[in-house]
Scaffold this motif. Structure first.
Motif, PDB file in Angstrom:
ATOM      1  N   SER A 194     -20.712 -10.921   4.356  1.00 52.51           N
ATOM      2  CA  SER A 194     -19.850 -10.448   5.217  1.00 52.51           C
ATOM      3  C   SER A 194     -20.033  -9.168   5.586  1.00 52.51           C
ATOM      4  CB  SER A 194     -18.697 -10.986   5.295  1.00 52.51           C
ATOM      5  OG  SER A 194     -17.748 -10.342   6.024  1.00 52.51           O
ATOM      6  N   SER A 195     -20.099  -7.984   6.446  1.00 53.50           N
ATOM      7  CA  SER A 195     -20.353  -7.176   6.519  1.00 53.50           C
ATOM      8  C   SER A 195     -18.540  -6.302   7.534  1.00 53.50           C
ATOM      9  CB  SER A 195     -21.253  -6.648   7.681  1.00 53.50           C
ATOM     10  OG  SER A 195     -21.039  -6.788   8.393  1.00 53.50           O
ATOM     11  N   VAL A 216     -17.301  -4.131   2.334  1.00 57.97           N
ATOM     12  CA  VAL A 216     -18.288  -2.468   2.608  1.00 57.97           C
ATOM     13  C   VAL A 216     -18.454  -2.112   1.259  1.00 57.97           C
ATOM     14  CG1 VAL A 216     -17.581  -0.868   4.066  1.00 57.97           C
ATOM     15  CG2 VAL A 216     -16.697  -3.406   4.452  1.00 57.97           C
ATOM     16  N   ASP A 217     -19.902  -1.557   1.088  1.00 50.72           N
ATOM     17  CA  ASP A 217     -19.865  -0.618   0.023  1.00 50.72           C
ATOM     18  C   ASP A 217     -19.581  -1.239  -1.256  1.00 50.72           C
ATOM     19  OD1 ASP A 217     -21.175   1.118   2.377  1.00 50.72           O
ATOM     20  OD2 ASP A 217     -18.897   2.136   1.671  1.00 50.72           O
TER      21      ASP A 217
END
Length: 317
Positions: free
Chosen positions: A132-133, A137-138
């Motif tokens: 999942s984006s 995240v990062d």
């Protein structure tokens, strides 16, 4: 209070602004450690110290094929009084960066000195989190907890209000290489003399540029009876402060000198900072410890071993 079923983050209720916002950096590195859990540094709420614990991954139920990321809430033993039961209603959550909102699930738990950690709540399937984006995240994800209500059952019959407070921000960083490992063996040649004391501690030793010691309660700490209590402590004189700490995976052992075995327990990842300690109030029963067929005490010698790895760091955001 565990949950069953295949709940997805989208179907979870919207959480309030949390008391703790815990950002786990390098989530893939956390998985690579193979640790059974990771615990935040403490945060304060209503006169108690609390910790948020993530279990990456955990299975929703025995035999389930889908691994989930689980969250649980832990109450610090040092802020609990013997005989008190703290009933807490709280919400555990995971942050959706795309929608800028926490999604969570409400839970309840009765905390006391024999039961300081709630059950894991399965918030999101591990594979869904990794792909999942919005939630990752990062290579970082954010977890949260908000305590909604506290009721204390105690001889004092005290009322506890959950007051509004600013969110505590914490960061957890996991290293992928350059891990610092340490081993310390504490040999007590006069254990029968030490057994008469309430508390005994090892000489100070150094690992990773910091000073530590092992502590033992031969007959149990606080209200614990009939057990050996065993802990690793960061020296209070050490330069680590409450705003930063080392993330440590710990194994403590008492050696069976007669049979070549040992009684061993391994922790998840814990944050050491300030006057931190971590260990087990019920490490081993006194009866088992003193059983002549075992070699935990041979003559008057007892050998305790601490193995731990510094896998990262923690700080306030």
């Amino acid at each position: 209070m565990g949950n069953t079923g295949s709940t997805s983050p989208a179907s979870l209720g919207k959480a309030h602004v949390p008391h703790l916002q815990w950002k786990v950096h390098d989530f893939s590195a956390l998985l690579e450690t193979g640790a059974k859990s990771a615990k935040s540094a403490h945060f304060h709420c209503s006169g108690y110290k609390w910790f948020l614990k993530v279990t990456p991954p955990m299975h929703q139920k025995p035999g389930a094929e889908t691994p989930y990321v689980g969250l649980s809430l832990k109450l610090g033993r040092t802020t609990l009084k013997p005989g008190d039961t703290v009933n807490a209603v709280f919400e555990l959550s995971v942050y959706n960066h795309a929608k800028k909102i926490y999604y969570g699930r409400k839970a309840t738990h009765n905390f006391d000195l024999n039961n300081t950690c709630s059950k894991d709540e399965c918030l999101i399937p591990l594979q869904k989190l990794l792909k999942s984006s919005a939630f990752l995240v990062d290579d970082s994800c954010v977890f949260g907890v908000k305590i909604l209500k506290i009721k204390v059952c105690s001889p004092e019959k005290k009322a506890v209000m959950v007051l509004k407070k600013a969110t505590t921000l914490q960061n957890l960083f996991i290293q992928k290489k350059g891990l610092i490992k340490g081993t310390y063996t504490w040999t007590m040649d006069n254990y029968h003399e030490l057994d008469l004391k309430r508390y005994v501690c090892s000489p100070t030793f150094e690992v990773g540029g910091h000073k530590w010691h092992v502590g033992m309660y031969p007959h149990g700490c606080r209200n614990i009876t009939g057990h050996i209590s065993l802990f690793l402590y960061l020296e209070s004189s050490d330069k680590l402060c409450d705003e930063s700490g080392k993330v440590v995976e710990l194994t403590l052992s008492i050696l069976d000198q007669k049979n070549g075995k040992q009684s061993t327990i391994t922790s998840g990842l814990s944050v050491f900072g300030g006057d931190s300690s971590w260990g087990w109030p019920k490490f081993l029963t006194v009866n088992r410890f003193k059983d002549p067929s075992r070699g935990y005490v041979l003559g008057s010698r007892c050998v305790v071993k601490a193995d731990f790895t510094i896998v990262g760091s923690s700080n306030d955001g």
